[in-house]
Design an enzyme around this catalytic site. Structure first.
Site, PDB file in Angstrom:
ATOM      1  N   TYR A 136       0.832  -1.246  -0.021  1.00 35.53           N
ATOM      2  CA  TYR A 136       0.012  -0.037   0.026  1.00 35.53           C
ATOM      3  C   TYR A 136       0.795   1.469   0.021  1.00 35.53           C
ATOM      4  CZ  TYR A 136      -3.996  -3.129   1.450  1.00 35.53           C
ATOM      5  OH  TYR A 136      -4.876  -4.063   1.319  1.00 35.53           O
ATOM      6  N   LYS A 186       4.331 -15.290   4.414  1.00 39.59           N
ATOM      7  CA  LYS A 186       4.153 -16.036   3.122  1.00 39.59           C
ATOM      8  C   LYS A 186       5.737 -16.422   2.723  1.00 39.59           C
ATOM      9  CE  LYS A 186       2.245 -18.271  -0.294  1.00 39.59           C
ATOM     10  NZ  LYS A 186       1.957 -19.694  -0.060  1.00 39.59           N
ATOM     11  N   ASP A 218      -2.022 -18.399   2.843  1.00 41.96           N
ATOM     12  CA  ASP A 218      -3.161 -19.309   2.450  1.00 41.96           C
ATOM     13  C   ASP A 218      -3.636 -20.100   3.308  1.00 41.96           C
ATOM     14  OD1 ASP A 218      -0.622 -20.265   2.306  1.00 41.96           O
ATOM     15  OD2 ASP A 218      -0.686 -21.157   0.379  1.00 41.96           O
ATOM     16  N   ASP A 242      -5.483  -6.965   5.755  1.00 47.47           N
ATOM     17  CA  ASP A 242      -6.678  -6.328   5.252  1.00 47.47           C
ATOM     18  C   ASP A 242      -7.556  -7.296   4.980  1.00 47.47           C
ATOM     19  OD1 ASP A 242      -8.630  -4.592   4.084  1.00 47.47           O
ATOM     20  OD2 ASP A 242      -7.315  -3.742   2.655  1.00 47.47           O
ATOM     21  N   ASP A 246     -11.344  -9.078   7.187  1.00 51.04           N
ATOM     22  CA  ASP A 246     -12.745  -9.076   6.332  1.00 51.04           C
ATOM     23  C   ASP A 246     -13.171 -10.453   6.264  1.00 51.04           C
ATOM     24  OD1 ASP A 246     -12.323  -6.519   5.841  1.00 51.04           O
ATOM     25  OD2 ASP A 246     -12.652  -6.466   3.998  1.00 51.04           O
TER      26      ASP A 246
END
Length: 347
Positions: A136, A186, A218, A242, A246
C-alpha cells in the site's frame, strides 16, 4: 476538554458515525465533538480527499472517529485524489502503524455466521495488522515493457524496525489475552515475509510467556473457516491483514459488527468500522451501526483511558443483540437509528 474529531466520510459513514456519537454522548463523559469532511466529501468540499483543515483537526484531537470513504463516482479521478487516499494520508500523518481488529461472535448471532454453529461460537480473536508498510505504501506505477505493452507494479517492502514495533504490539496484546500469537506471512516465497518471520522470532525471546506459531497466509485463510477458534492473536502485514480481517468478520456473522483501532506510539488512535462506505444502501437507514459503536468503545479504552465506559458500551451491544435486535445484514428489519436505540436502551 477531550476533543474527538468526527470524520463521517462517504456513503453510510455519516449515518453510522452519528449513532456512535449518540451513544458516546449518552455516557456524559465530557467529550467535545468536531466534524470535518473527508474522502469524497473532502474532495467535493476542498478538491482533495484529505483537506488541510481536516488534517489539522485530526492532529489537534485526542482521538479520531472515522466513518468510511469511497464511491464509484470518484473512480475517474487520478489515484492521489481518490477518496481512499484520505485514510492512507491520515495513517501516515498521524503515525498510525498498529491496526487492532477484534473479531468475536456475539451470543445470538450463531446462525448469522455461514459457519456451523459449533464452529462459529468459538470465534474470539484479535487480528493485528501493520498499517504503514507493504504494497500500500511501496513504489507503484505503470511502465512499458520491451514489446510496448503496459506493466503494473507495486513494491512490497518492510523495514526491520517496522516489523519489530508491530511485533511488540502483538506480543503485548497476547499477554493480555490467552497468551497465543500466530504470525501470518508467506515466507516460503516472499523475502519480505522471511524478514518478517525472522524479526518476529527475535522479538518473541522477550515474551517467554507467549506461545508463538507461524502460518502461511493461504493456510490461515483456510483455517479461519475450518477452525477459527484456534486463534487468539493473529499478527500480520498490511495486505494480508486487510484480507483476513474481512474474512474473519463474515465468520463472526457480519462485517457490520467488527470495529477497529489504528494506533500510534503515543496511544493516539483513529477508530473506524472495518466495513466500507456501501454507497448502494447509503441514505436508506439500513446500515448496521454496531461496528462504529464498538469502535467508539475501543476509542474509550485505548486512547481516552476510560475502560469502564468501554465495557459498558460493549455490554450494551451484546445485550441488544442477545435481545433480538437485528439490522438487515443480520437477518433483521431494524433501521440504523432503531438499532442504536436498542443499544442505548441496554446502556
Amino acid at each position: 476538554m477531550t476533543l474527538i474529531a468526527v470524520l463521517p466520510g462517504d456513503g453510510i459513514g455519516p449515518e453510522v458515525t452519528a449513532e456512535a456519537v449518540r451513544v458516546l454522548t449518552a455516557l456524559d463523559l465530557g467529550l467535545t465533538f468536531e466534524e470535518a469532511p473527508v474522502g469524497g466529501a473532502g474532495y467535493d468540499a476542498d478538491g482533495h480527499p484529505l483537506p488541510s483543515a481536516t488534517l489539522d483537526l485530526a492532529r489537534r484531537a485526542d482521538a479520531v472517529l472515522f466513518g468510511a470513504v469511497g464511491d464509484t463516482r470518484y473512480d475517474g479521478l487520478e489515484r492521489r485524489l481518490r477518496p481512499e487516499q484520505a485514510i492512507l494520508g491520515l495513517r501516515a500523518a498521524l503515525g498510525l502503524f498498529a491496526n487492532l481488529r477484534p473479531a468475536r461472535l456475539f451470543k445470538g448471532l450463531e446462525d448469522a455466521s455461514t459457519l456451523k454453529r459449533e464452529v462459529a461460537e468459538r470465534i474470539d480473536m484479535v487480528i493485528i495488522r501493520e498499517l504503514n508498510g507493504d504494497v500500500y505504501f511501496g513504489e507503484k506505477g505503470i511502465r512499458p515493457t520491451a514489446d510496448g505493452r503496459r506493466q503494473g507494479y507495486d513494491v512490497m517492502a518492510y523495514a526491520e524496525d517496522e516489523v519489530r514495533r508491530i511485533a511488540h504490539v502483538g506480543f503485548r496484546t497476547a499477554q493480555g489475552r490467552k497468551g497465543r500469537l500466530c504470525s501470518v506471512d508467506k515466507a516460503n516465497v516472499l523475502e519480505t515475509s522471511q524478514l518478517w518471520r525472522d524479526v518476529v522470532i527475535e522479538v518473541a525471546a522477550e515474551y517467554p510467556d507467549v506461545a508463538l506459531s507461524h502460518m502461511y497466509v493461504d493456510n490461515a485463510a483456510m483455517q479461519l473457516v475450518r477452525d477459527p477458534g484456534q486463534f487468539d492473536v493473529i499478527l500480520t502485514g498490511n495486505l494480508f491483514g486487510d484480507i483476513l480481517s474481512d474474512q474473519a468478520s463474515m465468520c463472526a456473522g457480519s462485517i457490520g459488527m467488527l470495529p477497529s483501532a489504528a494506533l500510534n506510539d503515543g496511544g493516539k488512535g483513529l477508530y473506524e468500522p472495518i466495513h466500507g462506505s456501501a454507497p448502494d444502501i447509503a441514505g436508506q437507514g439500513r446500515a448496521n451501526p454496531c461496528a462504529t459503536i464498538l469502535s467508539a468503545a475501543m476509542m474509550l479504552r485505548h486512547s481516552l483511558n476510560r475502560p469502564e465506559a468501554a465495557d459498558r458500551i460493549e455490554a450494551a451491544v451484546a445485550t441488544a443483540i442477545a435481545g433480538g435486535a437485528r439490522t438487515a445484514d443480520l437477518g433483521g428489519t431494524l433501521s440504523t437509528r432503531a438499532m442504536a436505540d436498542a443499544v442505548l436502551a441496554a446502556l
